[in-house]
Design a protein around this motif. Structure first.
Motif, PDB file in Angstrom:
ATOM      1  N   ASN A 133      18.245  37.242 -24.148  1.00  0.00           N
ATOM      2  CA  ASN A 133      17.715  35.918 -23.823  1.00  0.00           C
ATOM      3  C   ASN A 133      16.739  35.402 -24.859  1.00  0.00           C
ATOM      4  OD1 ASN A 133      19.026  35.779 -21.234  1.00  0.00           O
ATOM      5  ND2 ASN A 133      17.623  37.404 -20.640  1.00  0.00           N
ATOM      6  N   GLY A 134      16.456  36.170 -25.885  1.00  0.00           N
ATOM      7  CA  GLY A 134      15.450  35.749 -26.850  1.00  0.00           C
ATOM      8  C   GLY A 134      15.918  35.940 -28.273  1.00  0.00           C
ATOM      9  N   ALA A 135      14.968  35.870 -29.197  1.00  0.00           N
ATOM     10  CA  ALA A 135      15.325  35.978 -30.614  1.00  0.00           C
ATOM     11  C   ALA A 135      15.048  37.389 -31.136  1.00  0.00           C
ATOM     12  CB  ALA A 135      14.563  34.942 -31.431  1.00  0.00           C
ATOM     13  N   GLY A 136      15.101  38.378 -30.243  1.00  0.00           N
ATOM     14  CA  GLY A 136      14.969  39.762 -30.708  1.00  0.00           C
ATOM     15  C   GLY A 136      13.545  40.248 -30.829  1.00  0.00           C
ATOM     16  N   GLU A 137      12.596  39.493 -30.236  1.00  0.00           N
ATOM     17  CA  GLU A 137      11.204  39.964 -30.242  1.00  0.00           C
ATOM     18  C   GLU A 137      10.545  39.488 -28.944  1.00  0.00           C
ATOM     19  OE1 GLU A 137       8.631  37.107 -31.515  1.00  0.00           O
ATOM     20  OE2 GLU A 137      10.377  36.341 -30.429  1.00  0.00           O
ATOM     21  N   ASP A 138       9.189  39.562 -28.860  1.00  0.00           N
ATOM     22  CA  ASP A 138       8.565  39.354 -27.558  1.00  0.00           C
ATOM     23  C   ASP A 138       7.556  38.205 -27.505  1.00  0.00           C
ATOM     24  OD1 ASP A 138       6.622  40.451 -29.118  1.00  0.00           O
ATOM     25  OD2 ASP A 138       6.336  42.271 -27.948  1.00  0.00           O
ATOM     26  N   HIS A 139       7.400  37.500 -28.651  1.00  0.00           N
ATOM     27  CA  HIS A 139       6.460  36.373 -28.692  1.00  0.00           C
ATOM     28  C   HIS A 139       5.012  36.763 -28.460  1.00  0.00           C
ATOM     29  CE1 HIS A 139       9.048  33.235 -29.646  1.00  0.00           C
ATOM     30  NE2 HIS A 139       9.724  33.214 -28.528  1.00  0.00           N
ATOM     31  N   ARG A 140       4.674  38.022 -28.657  1.00  0.00           N
ATOM     32  CA  ARG A 140       3.287  38.440 -28.481  1.00  0.00           C
ATOM     33  C   ARG A 140       2.717  38.866 -29.826  1.00  0.00           C
ATOM     34  NH1 ARG A 140       1.515  40.301 -23.594  1.00  0.00           N
ATOM     35  NH2 ARG A 140       0.155  41.634 -24.842  1.00  0.00           N
ATOM     36  N   SER A 141       1.372  38.764 -30.003  1.00  0.00           N
ATOM     37  CA  SER A 141       0.807  39.225 -31.272  1.00  0.00           C
ATOM     38  C   SER A 141       0.912  40.742 -31.320  1.00  0.00           C
ATOM     39  CB  SER A 141      -0.650  38.839 -31.463  1.00  0.00           C
ATOM     40  OG  SER A 141      -1.049  37.897 -30.553  1.00  0.00           O
ATOM     41  N   GLY A 142       0.525  41.404 -30.233  1.00  0.00           N
ATOM     42  CA  GLY A 142       0.666  42.856 -30.164  1.00  0.00           C
ATOM     43  C   GLY A 142       1.539  43.164 -28.962  1.00  0.00           C
TER      44      GLY A 142
ATOM     45  N   LEU B 191       3.389  44.830 -25.695  1.00  0.00           N
ATOM     46  CA  LEU B 191       2.892  45.442 -24.462  1.00  0.00           C
ATOM     47  C   LEU B 191       3.689  46.714 -24.206  1.00  0.00           C
ATOM     48  CD1 LEU B 191       0.801  44.634 -22.388  1.00  0.00           C
ATOM     49  CD2 LEU B 191       2.628  43.510 -21.082  1.00  0.00           C
ATOM     50  N   GLY B 192       3.017  47.869 -24.352  1.00  0.00           N
ATOM     51  CA  GLY B 192       3.702  49.139 -24.153  1.00  0.00           C
ATOM     52  C   GLY B 192       3.506  49.682 -22.753  1.00  0.00           C
ATOM     53  N   VAL B 193       3.868  50.970 -22.560  1.00  0.00           N
ATOM     54  CA  VAL B 193       3.746  51.553 -21.216  1.00  0.00           C
ATOM     55  C   VAL B 193       2.283  51.563 -20.766  1.00  0.00           C
ATOM     56  CG1 VAL B 193       5.827  52.977 -21.196  1.00  0.00           C
ATOM     57  CG2 VAL B 193       3.743  53.861 -22.273  1.00  0.00           C
ATOM     58  N   GLY B 194       2.084  51.388 -19.471  1.00  0.00           N
ATOM     59  CA  GLY B 194       0.739  51.406 -18.900  1.00  0.00           C
ATOM     60  C   GLY B 194      -0.113  50.236 -19.355  1.00  0.00           C
ATOM     61  N   GLY B 195       0.539  49.132 -19.767  1.00  0.00           N
ATOM     62  CA  GLY B 195      -0.193  47.926 -20.154  1.00  0.00           C
ATOM     63  C   GLY B 195      -0.943  48.053 -21.477  1.00  0.00           C
ATOM     64  N   GLN B 196      -0.591  49.049 -22.306  1.00  0.00           N
ATOM     65  CA  GLN B 196      -1.283  49.186 -23.593  1.00  0.00           C
ATOM     66  C   GLN B 196      -0.788  48.161 -24.592  1.00  0.00           C
ATOM     67  OE1 GLN B 196      -1.832  53.518 -24.744  1.00  0.00           O
ATOM     68  NE2 GLN B 196       0.055  53.560 -23.551  1.00  0.00           N
ATOM     69  N   VAL B 197      -1.723  47.619 -25.378  1.00  0.00           N
ATOM     70  CA  VAL B 197      -1.326  46.603 -26.359  1.00  0.00           C
ATOM     71  C   VAL B 197      -1.378  47.211 -27.759  1.00  0.00           C
ATOM     72  CG1 VAL B 197      -1.858  44.330 -27.312  1.00  0.00           C
ATOM     73  CG2 VAL B 197      -2.203  44.768 -24.882  1.00  0.00           C
ATOM     74  N   GLY B 198      -0.250  47.126 -28.468  1.00  0.00           N
ATOM     75  CA  GLY B 198      -0.170  47.686 -29.818  1.00  0.00           C
ATOM     76  C   GLY B 198      -0.822  46.760 -30.833  1.00  0.00           C
ATOM     77  N   GLY B 199      -1.092  47.287 -32.025  1.00  0.00           N
ATOM     78  CA  GLY B 199      -1.797  46.506 -33.040  1.00  0.00           C
ATOM     79  C   GLY B 199      -0.895  45.643 -33.910  1.00  0.00           C
ATOM     80  N   ARG B 200       0.415  45.796 -33.737  1.00  0.00           N
ATOM     81  CA  ARG B 200       1.305  45.017 -34.603  1.00  0.00           C
ATOM     82  C   ARG B 200       2.293  44.193 -33.790  1.00  0.00           C
ATOM     83  NH1 ARG B 200       2.567  49.411 -39.398  1.00  0.00           N
ATOM     84  NH2 ARG B 200       0.430  49.494 -40.207  1.00  0.00           N
ATOM     85  N   ASN B 201       2.728  43.117 -34.428  1.00  0.00           N
ATOM     86  CA  ASN B 201       3.681  42.188 -33.840  1.00  0.00           C
ATOM     87  C   ASN B 201       5.082  42.827 -33.873  1.00  0.00           C
ATOM     88  OD1 ASN B 201       5.670  39.876 -35.281  1.00  0.00           O
ATOM     89  ND2 ASN B 201       4.726  39.248 -33.370  1.00  0.00           N
TER      90      ASN B 201
END
Ligand code: HEC
Ligand code: HEC
Length: 448
Positions: free
Chosen positions: A159-168, A170-180
């Motif tokens: 449904n998208g362009a192969g990414e998530d539209h977030r700056s970092g 969202l991984g398991v347990g709501g962790q936010v990664g440092g890269r797009n």
């Protein structure tokens, strides 16, 4: 060049051959024959022997000349498959699109379209069975520790362009990664993967996310294998893809995912249509943008059909580049661009990153490794300034830059036309021509 040209060309060739033969006959009859005292029969034999060499040589020349002179009629069918490269006549383009400045265009850059199949390593050919299996694995949440995330959670390809539209991400347990999260579309053409280029193949890359604690959080490769083995409905597809009597391994899992990713290709773009010969495919602004993309030197790094020097196309280039090349504290501080230095050691003054592909870039905001910029026009300004040393100014007479070199302790004056707001806009318009129609249609229908 039509058939008439070919016929004239053939007549000239035949004429020359007849002339050559007459000269030969003449020589054998009046020169070689009398000197070597040959009988009339042997003279004929000699003429034939010498003549056949001449005929063979002329046939060779004729074939070569025809291939060179009439490629359209002779060899085009054999190269048509490659969707031929297109060399743009920049002078004409410049005339057709007044207002663009093309300083320093010395050579024609070959603009090419993407092939519709991606290359694969010899040990992992792309087969329909593997692709089908890889697609299922890519969308399977069993690859994450708490079964909440699949690859497609961060790389939405359906449904998208192969990414998530977030700056970092969202991984398991709501962790936010440092890269797009970069898009996986067309990643099959990249020579190295990840923002810092640390993975050498899609197979190598695919083991990263499941084991990354802030992404899918699995404890080990064995744990990933066990998850898939535990699901009996995978047995049959694995057997079909890799042969019946092998246990499911992480190597097979990543090979199948990579095979699937190699089929994620977008060639349905205005740019590709233009390169294939549809002159109406690009707007005037996009054409100006394309010319600027070359003249400003974006092609030095975003080169080739995938708009990235880090791609598999010839000639091979250095996949990682400094960013920033020219110091610009303004942008570096505003977007916190030096916190992560990519593939350069941390603490280094300049960061180095794998050159990203620009295909579908208009659909994959936010931008840069940390996703800190959400607007394409701002990225273009940053790139022009810090990667090409350009200034953005609407004053057409403002083409002198004074540069202080701290090292040489000198002031230098560089003549370089600045980019105007219109130029930046045209570059953005050109980048939009790299968006796939089908991905764009989804975004218009609100799916993105
Ligand atoms: C939690 C979100 C998340 C999940 C889940 C995830 N990825 Fe990623 N992916 C990322 C991020 C973030 C990066 C960039 C990381 C970096 O460069 O250091 C990335 C990079 C990539 C790249 C490199 C693209 C390029 O152009 O360099 C590929 C390919 C990829 N992921 C495929 C996968 C596959 C296959 C899976 C499932 C096994 C997966 N991803 C799961 C977030 C995710
Ligand atoms: C010296 C090499 C170099 C040149 C020249 C260059 N770029 Fe880049 N470009 C990069 C690198 C490296 C990145 C990734 C930087 C990062 O993420 O921190 C990048 C990123 C981008 C991005 C963001 C892509 C994304 O998905 O986030 C865009 C858009 C872009 N460049 C456009 C341009 C344009 C337009 C030009 C010409 C004005 C240009 N670049 C010139 C190396 C270059």
């Amino acid at each position: 060049m039509g058939n008439a040209g070919l016929i004239v060309f053939m007549y000239v060739g035949i004429g020359l051959l007849i002339m050559g033969f007459s000269v030969l006959l003449f020589m054998v009859k009046f020169e070689l024959g009398p000197v070597s005292n040959l009988s009339p029969g042997r003279r004929w034999l000699m003429t034939l022997v010498l003549g056949s060499g001449m005929v063979a040589f002329s046939i060779k020349l004729f074939i070569l000349a025809t291939l060179v002179k009439f490629p359209d009629l002779t060899i085009k069918w054999s190269i048509a498959e490659q969707k031929g490269p297109l060399v743009v006549d920049w002078e004409q383009l410049n005339k057709d699109a007044p207002g663009i400045r093309l300083p320093g265009i010395q050579q024609a850059y070959v603009w090419r379209t993407l092939p519709d199949r991606a290359p694969f390593p010899a040990w992992n050919p792309t087969t329909p069975e593997k692709v089908a299996l890889g697609k299922r694995l890519f969308h399977d949440k069993a690859l994450s520790i708490d079964r909440t995330l699949s690859c497609s959670s961060c790389h939405d390809v359906l449904n998208g362009a192969g990414e998530d539209h977030r700056s970092g991400s969202l991984g398991v347990g709501g962790q936010v990664g440092g890269r797009n999260a970069p898009t996986v579309w067309n990643s099959g053409f990249q020579s190295v993967l990840f923002w810092d280029g640390r993975a050498a193949s899609l197979e190598d890359q695919a083991i990263g996310p499941p084991l990354n604690p802030v992404e899918m959080g699995m404890p080990s490769a064995e744990a990933v294998e066990q998850r898939i083995r535990d699901n009996p409905s995978y047995r049959e597809p694995f057997a079909r893809a890799f042969g019946a009597d092998q246990p499911i391994t992480i190597k097979q899992i990543t090979a199948a995912i990579a095979a699937y990713e190699r089929t994620l290709i977008t060639t349905d773009t205005p740019y590709d249509r233009f390169v294939r010969g549809d002159e109406e495919a690009l707007s005037k602004a996009q054409l100006r943008g394309m010319a600027l993309f070359q003249s400003v030197g974006c092609i030095l790094c975003h080169a080739g059909p995938n708009f990235s020097a880090a791609s598999v196309f010839d000639p091979p280039q250095e996949p990682r580049r400094l960013f920033p090349v020219f110091d610009s504290p303004k942008y570096m501080t505003r977007y916190n661009l030096l916190k992560d230095t990519g593939s350069n050691p941390s603490g280094s003054k300049q960061a180095a990153w794998r050159v990203p592909s620009l295909r579908n870039v208009a659909l994959t905001a936010p931008y840069l490794h940390n996703g800190s910029v959400d607007n394409l026009s701002e990225v273009v300004r940053i790139m022009a300034t810090v990667q090409r040393g350009k200034r953005i100014s609407n004053d057409v007479n403002d083409n002198k830059t004074i540069v202080w070199s701290g090292q040489d302790k000198t002031l230098a004056r560089i003549e370089s036309a600045p980019l105007s707001d219109r130029d930046v806009n045209d570059l953005v318009e050109f980048l939009k021509s790299l968006s796939s129609d089908s991905l764009l249609a989804r975004s218009k229908s609100g799916a993105l």
